[in-house]
Write an enzyme that holds these catalytic residues in place. Sequence first.
Site, PDB file in Angstrom:
ATOM      1  CG  ASP A   1      -2.211   0.925   0.836  1.00  0.00           C
ATOM      2  OD1 ASP A   1      -2.129   1.773  -0.039  1.00  0.00           O
ATOM      3  OD2 ASP A   1      -3.264   0.710   1.598  1.00  0.00           O
TER       4      ASP A   1
HETATM    5  C1  BGC Z   1      -4.890   3.091   0.160  1.00  0.00           C
HETATM    6  C2  BGC Z   1      -5.134   2.191  -0.908  1.00  0.00           C
HETATM    7  C3  BGC Z   1      -4.881   2.999  -2.286  1.00  0.00           C
HETATM    8  C4  BGC Z   1      -3.520   3.589  -2.411  1.00  0.00           C
HETATM    9  C5  BGC Z   1      -3.258   4.243  -3.630  1.00  0.00           C
HETATM   10  C6  BGC Z   1      -3.670   4.011  -0.201  1.00  0.00           C
HETATM   11  O1  BGC Z   1      -3.558   5.187   0.757  1.00  0.00           O
HETATM   12  O2  BGC Z   1      -5.032   2.575   1.404  1.00  0.00           O
HETATM   13  O3  BGC Z   1      -6.419   1.641  -0.766  1.00  0.00           O
HETATM   14  O4  BGC Z   1      -5.139   1.766  -3.352  1.00  0.00           O
HETATM   15  O5  BGC Z   1      -3.894   4.610  -1.288  1.00  0.00           O
HETATM   16  O6  BGC Z   1      -4.145   5.327  -3.885  1.00  0.00           O
END
Ligand code: BGC
Length: 740
Positions: free
Chosen positions: A286
């Site tokens: 993530d």
């Molecule tokens: C979120 C994810 C997301 C990623 C990219 C993160 O902060 O937890 O769900 O895909 O950002 O935007």
Amino acid sequence: MVALAGIADRSLAAPSPSARVESLLARMTVAEKIGQLTLYPDDVRPTPRPINPDINAQAEARERAAFQRSEIAAGRVGALLGGTGVALGRELQRLALSSRLGIPLMFGADIVHGLRTIFPIPLGLAASFDPSLAESTARAAAEEMTAVGVHWTYAPMIDVARDQRWGRVAEGSGEDPWLTAQFAAAYVRGFQGDDLRSATAVASCPKHFAGYSAAIGGMDYNSTDITPRELRQTYLPPFKAAFDAGALTVMAGFNDIDGVPASGNRELMTDILRGELGFAGFVVSDAGSVEELLPHGFASDPADAAAIGFDAGVDMNMGGGLYKTHLPGHLASGRVSMERLDAAVRAVLMVKERLGLFDDPFRSLDLERERTGIRTPAGLQLAEEAARRSVVLLKNESNVLPLKPGARVALIGPLGDDPAHMDGCWAPWAKVGEAVTLAAALRERLGERLTIAKGSEINAPIEGGIAAAVAAATQADVVVLAIGEGQDMSGEAKSRTEITVPAPQQALAEAIAALGKPVVAVLNCGRALALEGAVRDADAILVAWFLGSRGGPALADILIGTAAPSGRLPVSFPHRSGQQPFYYNHRSTGRPQQPGERPFFKARYLDAPNAALYPFGHGLGYSRIAYDPPVMDAAELRRGGSVTVSAVVRNTGARPVDEVAQLYIQDVTASITRPVRELKDIQRITLAPGEARSVRFAITEADLAFVSADLVRRAEAGLFRVWIAGSSAEGEPASFTLLA
Ligand code: BGC
């Protein structure tokens, strides 16, 4: 590693080895290999609305876009995050192709419920109780995103969410593992289509592996304490379903589980994910989740974090180039092996190959499609259908709905006419003003018979607002109260301790209720709410979630009766916030509070009932439904065989109805405590007024299996209760015995 924990009854075949990928691997330098494991937020084409805190720290010091361009040209970037736009996308792809080995970039983005054609938030879509609808919306979203250059979507979010304080409930399919698994598979099928190489297919990235939604106290990013058994029972099945449906990538969670952060958790990311679940694709972190091993106190410095995360099984780093900076040193020192590096790079290149990027690096980068493929009439029509089918009618006293022909309507509240609060949490590409509000749609249908008054802001009173709203309501026959959460009150980092309607709106509702007119509450929300006072006591309540581009027309048609509500709650509505975490399929306690029993020393609160205000699965139509008690065709089930349970469902009202018959089972006695009921299947039936029809479900041993204390999934002999009902809290059970 625990011996196959029973979830993996069959392993996914590893993607067949590709001569092209192997030949590339043989020629790549270490820097080029690590480049493929690097995912930068796209600084050349940033999202219109920011989606993340700044995670591209490495590039920050330099001219960010220029830095990214030069890294791409040097063959040191594998993928970009969040960028859309064909002309610049082609330019970036040309840069990548000009690098020494010419490996194409993969463009990723969070298209969770639509790009510019916005579908209901996933929690809303889950309320349709129809996974095929999510498959259709995902297909339409894939068509739209491939028109603007996206190859890879960070969706679906399939975290089973049992605590409504957690703001990301909005992004998933609710509290039930079975329903979430059905939706998980449907989304993956929709995004990926029949053939990943097709011009309109995108690679799906289910997230967040695993257990992220069990954040303690419902506070986003908080730690989780999930037992190995519960992980396999509740949180992993949706991932298994997504992988079986063909997902080749998965995103690691931010959370720790029992002290080990997911993004540095070898048992989770390698033994369980690849071993038990048979996952054969690649894991992306993530945003900065491997970097966060530092603040977790699980790594001593960034270099340590890179080694731990990569070694655990996180193949690609979403962030500022952590792997790029630190993996070369680890390879030189032997802390990270070349085999591990090659395995990660191979998995990434295989996904690019499966997408057809080597043969057609400009796939999804077609200027003509960008011009014609956005907000198509067919997409918007589907958005309206999806919105209509996501709405849940919780109550309808005195049949206040549908509104009587000719009635004068006052639309009161901050959420009836605000296009900025229609789209929900994952719509950074949506343009404010493109979504049709309830006010606009009602105006079209009611003309002069509609008056509108805001009454209050979402979180603040308006001076004189209540008085103006009361004046408007006084002139009307019925009030539609459009209230609830703003769209910035659910989603990532949007946890709440009180999951109620904000106080200024509650005050508005009380003032309107005092007039004694019939009131229909239309709730915007990204989670189940604890309804109080005049909102709870409204004559009718419609849950509208965040319905997206065509939310207004969908709601207006339901209000005036040209459409009927058919949604079911994918989350339990509690009486009070303090009941969280609150979910229907909780385990049996030793002191259950049975109806009619003295409430002495029972598992209960002093100040709230145990039951839901509106249970999981609940939802009314515009007719009346009655279920006959279920009937078994046999009292005993032999292993390997099946029994059938059936029940007659009757439409006793005056309008046709779309009913969702729900099959629940309880394992009465087992080697561990088991849920009081679990959803096992659903059937949607349409009944004409007065019509009765029998619904039948076949039950086999597989439906009765659970992960027991030794982490093996199996069904235990003994008594089972079974319900066919309109919600998780209704119906009379039948029973049968599973033979040894
Ligand atoms: C979120 C994810 C997301 C990623 C990219 C993160 O902060 O937890 O769900 O895909 O950002 O935007």
